[in-house]
Enzyme design. Structure first.
Site, PDB file in Angstrom:
ATOM      1  N   ARG A  28       0.848  -1.202   0.000  1.00  0.00           N
ATOM      2  CA  ARG A  28       0.000   0.000   0.000  1.00  0.00           C
ATOM      3  C   ARG A  28       0.879   1.245   0.000  1.00  0.00           C
ATOM      4  O   ARG A  28       0.539   2.261  -0.611  1.00  0.00           O
ATOM      5  CB  ARG A  28      -0.948  -0.019   1.209  1.00  0.00           C
ATOM      6  CG  ARG A  28      -1.703   1.279   1.381  1.00  0.00           C
ATOM      7  CD  ARG A  28      -2.939   1.216   2.270  1.00  0.00           C
ATOM      8  NE  ARG A  28      -2.854   0.363   3.412  1.00  0.00           N
ATOM      9  CZ  ARG A  28      -2.149   0.592   4.521  1.00  0.00           C
ATOM     10  NH1 ARG A  28      -1.422   1.698   4.630  1.00  0.00           N
ATOM     11  NH2 ARG A  28      -2.153  -0.263   5.510  1.00  0.00           N
ATOM     12  N   LYS A  51     -10.222   6.410 -18.501  1.00  0.00           N
ATOM     13  CA  LYS A  51     -10.635   6.871 -19.823  1.00  0.00           C
ATOM     14  C   LYS A  51      -9.486   6.709 -20.828  1.00  0.00           C
ATOM     15  O   LYS A  51      -9.043   5.601 -21.055  1.00  0.00           O
ATOM     16  CB  LYS A  51     -11.129   8.321 -19.709  1.00  0.00           C
ATOM     17  CG  LYS A  51     -12.126   8.531 -18.537  1.00  0.00           C
ATOM     18  CD  LYS A  51     -13.337   7.679 -18.697  1.00  0.00           C
ATOM     19  CE  LYS A  51     -14.359   7.654 -17.579  1.00  0.00           C
ATOM     20  NZ  LYS A  51     -14.113   8.126 -16.284  1.00  0.00           N
ATOM     21  N   TYR A  91     -17.727  16.977 -14.233  1.00  0.00           N
ATOM     22  CA  TYR A  91     -18.295  15.625 -14.182  1.00  0.00           C
ATOM     23  C   TYR A  91     -19.223  15.502 -12.959  1.00  0.00           C
ATOM     24  O   TYR A  91     -18.896  15.995 -11.873  1.00  0.00           O
ATOM     25  CB  TYR A  91     -17.145  14.605 -14.106  1.00  0.00           C
ATOM     26  CG  TYR A  91     -17.591  13.222 -13.718  1.00  0.00           C
ATOM     27  CD1 TYR A  91     -18.548  12.534 -14.469  1.00  0.00           C
ATOM     28  CD2 TYR A  91     -17.076  12.590 -12.593  1.00  0.00           C
ATOM     29  CE1 TYR A  91     -18.958  11.265 -14.106  1.00  0.00           C
ATOM     30  CE2 TYR A  91     -17.481  11.315 -12.226  1.00  0.00           C
ATOM     31  CZ  TYR A  91     -18.433  10.661 -12.986  1.00  0.00           C
ATOM     32  OH  TYR A  91     -18.849   9.402 -12.624  1.00  0.00           O
ATOM     33  N   ASP A 115      -8.544  18.994 -14.057  1.00  0.00           N
ATOM     34  CA  ASP A 115      -8.854  17.621 -14.448  1.00  0.00           C
ATOM     35  C   ASP A 115      -8.641  17.545 -15.961  1.00  0.00           C
ATOM     36  O   ASP A 115      -9.367  18.160 -16.739  1.00  0.00           O
ATOM     37  CB  ASP A 115     -10.308  17.312 -14.063  1.00  0.00           C
ATOM     38  CG  ASP A 115     -10.712  15.885 -14.387  1.00  0.00           C
ATOM     39  OD1 ASP A 115     -10.157  15.317 -15.344  1.00  0.00           O
ATOM     40  OD2 ASP A 115     -11.607  15.356 -13.697  1.00  0.00           O
TER      41      ASP A 115
HETATM   42  O1  P1T Z   1     -14.750   6.981 -12.882  1.00  0.00           O
HETATM   43  P1  P1T Z   1     -13.496   7.456 -12.210  1.00  0.00           P
HETATM   44  O2  P1T Z   1     -12.265   6.790 -12.720  1.00  0.00           O
HETATM   45  O3  P1T Z   1     -13.577   7.451 -10.717  1.00  0.00           O
HETATM   46  O4  P1T Z   1     -13.294   9.000 -12.652  1.00  0.00           O
HETATM   47  C1  P1T Z   1     -14.161  10.021 -12.281  1.00  0.00           C
HETATM   48  C2  P1T Z   1     -14.085  11.122 -13.308  1.00  0.00           C
HETATM   49  C3  P1T Z   1     -13.308  12.231 -13.067  1.00  0.00           C
HETATM   50  N1  P1T Z   1     -13.186  13.229 -13.958  1.00  0.00           N
HETATM   51  C4  P1T Z   1     -13.822  13.179 -15.144  1.00  0.00           C
HETATM   52  C5  P1T Z   1     -13.677  14.318 -16.101  1.00  0.00           C
HETATM   53  C6  P1T Z   1     -14.628  12.089 -15.460  1.00  0.00           C
HETATM   54  O5  P1T Z   1     -15.249  12.073 -16.657  1.00  0.00           O
HETATM   55  C7  P1T Z   1     -14.777  11.028 -14.521  1.00  0.00           C
HETATM   56  C8  P1T Z   1     -15.642   9.850 -14.791  1.00  0.00           C
HETATM   57  N2  P1T Z   1     -16.552  10.033 -15.821  1.00  0.00           N
HETATM   58  C9  P1T Z   1     -17.443   9.077 -16.259  1.00  0.00           C
HETATM   59  C10 P1T Z   1     -17.563   7.867 -15.718  1.00  0.00           C
HETATM   60  C11 P1T Z   1     -18.282   9.509 -17.394  1.00  0.00           C
HETATM   61  O6  P1T Z   1     -18.901   8.672 -18.075  1.00  0.00           O
HETATM   62  O7  P1T Z   1     -18.324  10.723 -17.641  1.00  0.00           O
END
Ligand code: P1T
Length: 390
Positions: free
Chosen positions: A54, A204, A107, A179
């Site tokens: 961890r 992504k 988001y 972000d």
């Molecule tokens: O899903 P996660 O890996 O926890 O990420 C969150 C997140 C953070 N920032 C942006 C710009 C994002 O688009 C997302 C997650 N978004 C989706 C799951 C979506 O479909 O838009």
């Protein structure tokens, strides 16, 4: 030649995975997946660098070095998800009574996190339209600690001026967090324009194959890095070694993927712009996009995300989405396959209808993550689905 001098495409393949020719090593070309949760020591008071997985793990260590090289920062940290990265940043920086300024089109999960923090820790959040830089400065209060941006935003693909907002933030001793999920480090490096912390949903484009949930934080400041690394361990928001391996692998093709995502997205956006059943298209690569010039100034591309409003409302949107055969109706984005979704009912349903209305997310809005399939097949699928909408 120093690894520091490598360009993006070389870094995305090599950084963190240098073969080790020291005696007894197997000089692997690909970083091994280190599954051991703990590391033996010979002497009680003398641990090696790795002690417990961890705290530090060699596969994660390789990935964190690569993250830093791609975002042109000194440090990278890997997390179990984008939201785990965001929560660790908030936990590290925000105390009761503090104030956060955010873009009004973040988001939905990020806004939900802010809302939870707001209720639990009595902080204040102001969401502003950061395409108008002056609104960001006007929202600043004595207790403002961070400004949180996405550019382009999710799902309306609004663009803000990172350098201008960074100048304002620093003049007021506020940290700027960007972000960078939508453009990925392949097309945009916010640290070059003054962002203090870059966060990513690695899920992504960075991982790129819809098979890993992951997050990342990149930054330059050593003291802040130490605090975030401490909390990455104390909160336990770390990714598994197998996920780190998948991301190291996915990253090797990031720039090739981004090129095809973008050329397909441009085709889709141009097609939609001319379509009689489409009311409005949002894509930063169209000269009609209101912040087209701002994006050109700070980014090397426009990305693979396109949003549009279908004529009519929720009913027409659903009819269209359920008629598609190649596009997959699913949340998420950035994978090689084309995904499509309805933000109001899917990715942004975790925020209130009022918040959606304020952000401009209508029931007719559809968001497309354009994949890297053949562009003609994609356009044919959109066309046959439009024909089914009455
Ligand atoms: O899903 P996660 O890996 O926890 O990420 C969150 C997140 C953070 N920032 C942006 C710009 C994002 O688009 C997302 C997650 N978004 C989706 C799951 C979506 O479909 O838009």
């Amino acid at each position: 030649m120093s690894q520091q001098n490598f360009n993006f495409d070389t870094c995305s393949i090599h950084i963190g995975e240098k073969p080790d020719f020291s005696e007894g090593s197997k000089s692997e070309v690909v970083a091994p997946i280190y599954l051991s949760t703990t590391y033996a020591r010979k002497e009680v008071k003398n641990p090696g660098y790795f002690q417990y997985s961890r705290c530090d793990n060699p596969t994660r260590f390789a990935l964190e070095q690569r993250y830093a090289s791609l975002e042109k920062t000194r440090y990278g940290l890997a997390f179990a998800s984008g939201l785990a990265a965001e929560a660790t940043v908030l936990f590290t920086l925000i105390n009761p009574g503090d104030h956060i300024i955010g873009f009004d089109d973040l988001y939905g999960g990020t806004k939900r996190l802010f809302n939870q923090w707001k209720e639990k820790y009595k902080i204040a959040v102001s969401l502003v339209d950061a395409t108008k830089t002056h609104l960001v400065e006007e929202a600043i209060r004595p207790e403002t600690k961070i400004i949180w941006l996405e550019t382009p935003t999710n799902p309306l693909l609004k663009i803000c001026d990172i350098a201008a907002i960074s100048e304002i933030a620093h003049r007021h001793h506020i940290l700027l967090i960007v972000d960078n999920t939508f453009l990925s480090p392949c097309f945009q490096n916010p640290s070059v324009f003054g962002a203090d912390i870059i966060v990513h949903s690695v899920t992504k484009y960075i991982a790129g194959h819809s098979d890993v949930i992951g997050g990342a934080v990149m930054l330059n400041d050593h003291a802040l890095y130490e605090r975030l690394k401490f909390n990455q361990n104390s909160l336990g928001t770390v990714p598994s070694p197998f996920d780190c391996y998948l991301v190291l692998r996915g990253l090797k093709t990031l720039s090739v993927r981004m090129g095809k995502h973008q050329s397909n997205a441009l085709e889709v956006a141009r097609y939609l712009e001319k379509h009689p059943k489409v009311a409005k298209v949002y894509y930063p690569g169209l000269p009609s996009h209101p912040q087209y010039e701002t994006n050109l100034k700070q980014a090397g591309g426009f990305g693979g995300m396109v949003s549009f409003e279908i004529k009519g409302g929720e009913q027409e949107a659903i009819q269209f989405l359920e008629s598609l055969e190649l596009f997959t109706l699913a949340e998420s984005l950035g994978g090689v396959e084309s995904l499509i979704e309805h933000p109001a009912l899917m990715t942004h349903s975790s925020i209130t209808a009022k918040e959606r209305e304020q952000a401009g997310i209508k029931d007719s809005l559809i968001r497309v993550s354009v994949g890297i399939e053949d562009e003609h097949d994609l356009l044919n699928d959109l066309e046959q689905a439009f024909e089914k909408v009455r």
